[in-house]
Design an enzyme around this catalytic site. Structure first.
Site, PDB file in Angstrom:
ATOM      1  N   GLY A 142       0.817  -1.196   0.000  1.00 51.86           N
ATOM      2  CA  GLY A 142       0.000   0.000   0.000  1.00 51.86           C
ATOM      3  C   GLY A 142       0.858   1.256   0.000  1.00 51.86           C
ATOM      4  CB  CYS A 143       0.220   4.666  -1.256  1.00 52.77           C
ATOM      5  SG  CYS A 143      -1.453   4.963  -0.614  1.00 52.77           S
ATOM      6  CG  PHE A 144      -0.879   6.182   4.083  1.00 48.53           C
ATOM      7  CD1 PHE A 144      -0.118   7.329   4.176  1.00 48.53           C
ATOM      8  CD2 PHE A 144      -2.255   6.321   4.019  1.00 48.53           C
ATOM      9  CE1 PHE A 144      -0.699   8.593   4.185  1.00 48.53           C
ATOM     10  CE2 PHE A 144      -2.860   7.573   4.030  1.00 48.53           C
ATOM     11  CZ  PHE A 144      -2.078   8.706   4.112  1.00 48.53           C
ATOM     12  CB  ALA A 147       5.223   6.658   3.030  1.00 50.96           C
TER      13      ALA A 147
END
Length: 333
Positions: A142-144, A147
């Site tokens: 996932g994107c979060f 990060a």
């Protein structure tokens, strides 16, 4: 150079699918065999993704209508698993899923729970690049989650995380997908900020699994507050935690960990979001305030957080240079 990899995209009309097509059409080793979309079948790809005018004559197909070497699933959460379960996909075809469907079916260690006889490996190259190289099926993070993990991996590998980690992250509207909702509509989103899924975002599940694997028994509680931002793309994330490391020690730890990873950059200067938008980079910046280490982590949610990372994983699966097709230019102004 003649393309050697035939690629197909399921769910090619959405934000992630469109971004993936942009990358694949420019990739020196890839030919796009089909772009599937049930809603746009029969229409020109460039009529939906209008920035591709002059770049492709592809027509959206209603189904996978050509043989491929790699299949990208951009069908959305819940739909990817349905597609794999209901379609006959040749065992020789590599699959990269951009939804969350298979992130929860496998273990970060590479020990997987098969789905329909297929074992998906978690596709964060900075965590397990060698496992991805040996895989057949990859679950894109996932994107979060990307990060967060890139902000924490060097500390976690050395088992230096404390019992509590505090994170806040603001994301662009494209993170919500292309379907309109009350909180993604321009008139609501512009000049506005709000929180959502406070302390219970779904990406915490995959992050927690990684931390538990690398720092077993003492993995921290993560307190995460996500924000909706009044911009289209990008994630700006701040992580802070207590540590006895001096700033110079932490910087050396991060530089050493990411020295062989082409897309993670440790900045000497306080960064801004435009440095990563339209790139596959993650820019990290470290500060020390008393006992608090503050880690800024920036990515483009559609690239390093989705389509760019998927292409990075494809490169690894096929033994290519990890950065092929991903040397992209940021928008400075």
């Amino acid at each position: 150079m003649k393309a050697t990899i035939k690629a197909g995209v399921i769910g090619a009309a959405g934000y992630a699918g469109g971004e993936l097509l942009r990358l694949l059409l420019q990739h020196p080793q890839v030919a796009v065999a089909f772009a599937q979309s049930a809603s746009q079948a029969g229409k020109a790809v460039a009529a939906t993704h209008t920035d591709l005018v002059g770049e492709t004559e592809l027509i959206f197909s209603a189904k996978a209508d050509a043989a491929v070497d790699v299949l990208f699933l951009c069908a959305g959460h819940g739909e990817a698993a349905k597609y794999v379960a209901s379609h006959q996909i040749a065992d020789s075809v590599k699959i990269i899923d951009l939804s969350q469907d298979f992130r929860w079916n496998e273990a970060t260690t590479g020990a997987t729970v098969p789905f329909e006889g297929r074992e998906f490996v978690y596709g964060l190259p900075e965590l397990q690049r060698e496992e991805i190289r040996q895989a057949q099926y990859v679950a894109n993070p996932g994107c979060f989650a990307t990060a967060m993990q890139l902000a924490l991996l060097p500390l976690t590998q050395q088992q230096l995380l404390p019992q509590q980690v505090h994170i806040s992250g603001i994301t662009g509207s494209t993170g919500a997908g292309q379907s309109l909702s009350a909180t993604s509509h321009f008139s609501w989103r512009t000049e506005n900020v709000s929180t959502y899924k406070v302390m219970e975002h779904q990406h915490l599940r995959e992050v927690g699994r990684t931390l538990q694997h690398l720092q077993p028994g003492t993995s921290p509680e993560i307190y995460f507050i996500p924000y909706r931002g009044p911009f289209a793309r990008g994630i700006f994330m701040i992580t802070y935690l207590e540590t006895d490391l001096k700033l110079e020690q932490a910087q050396t730890l991060y530089q050493d960990y990411y020295s062989s990873h082409p897309f993670v950059v440790l900045s000497k200067y306080n960064p801004d979001l435009k440095q990563v938008v339209n790139t596959n980079k993650c820019v990290l910046y470290l500060e020390k305030h008393g006992r608090q280490l503050v880690i800024t982590s920036l990515i483009d949610n559609l690239l390093k957080g989705a389509a760019g990372q998927a292409v990075q994983n494809m490169n690894l699966l096929f033994g290519l240079d990890e950065a092929d097709g991903l040397r992209l230019k940021a928008t400075a102004f």
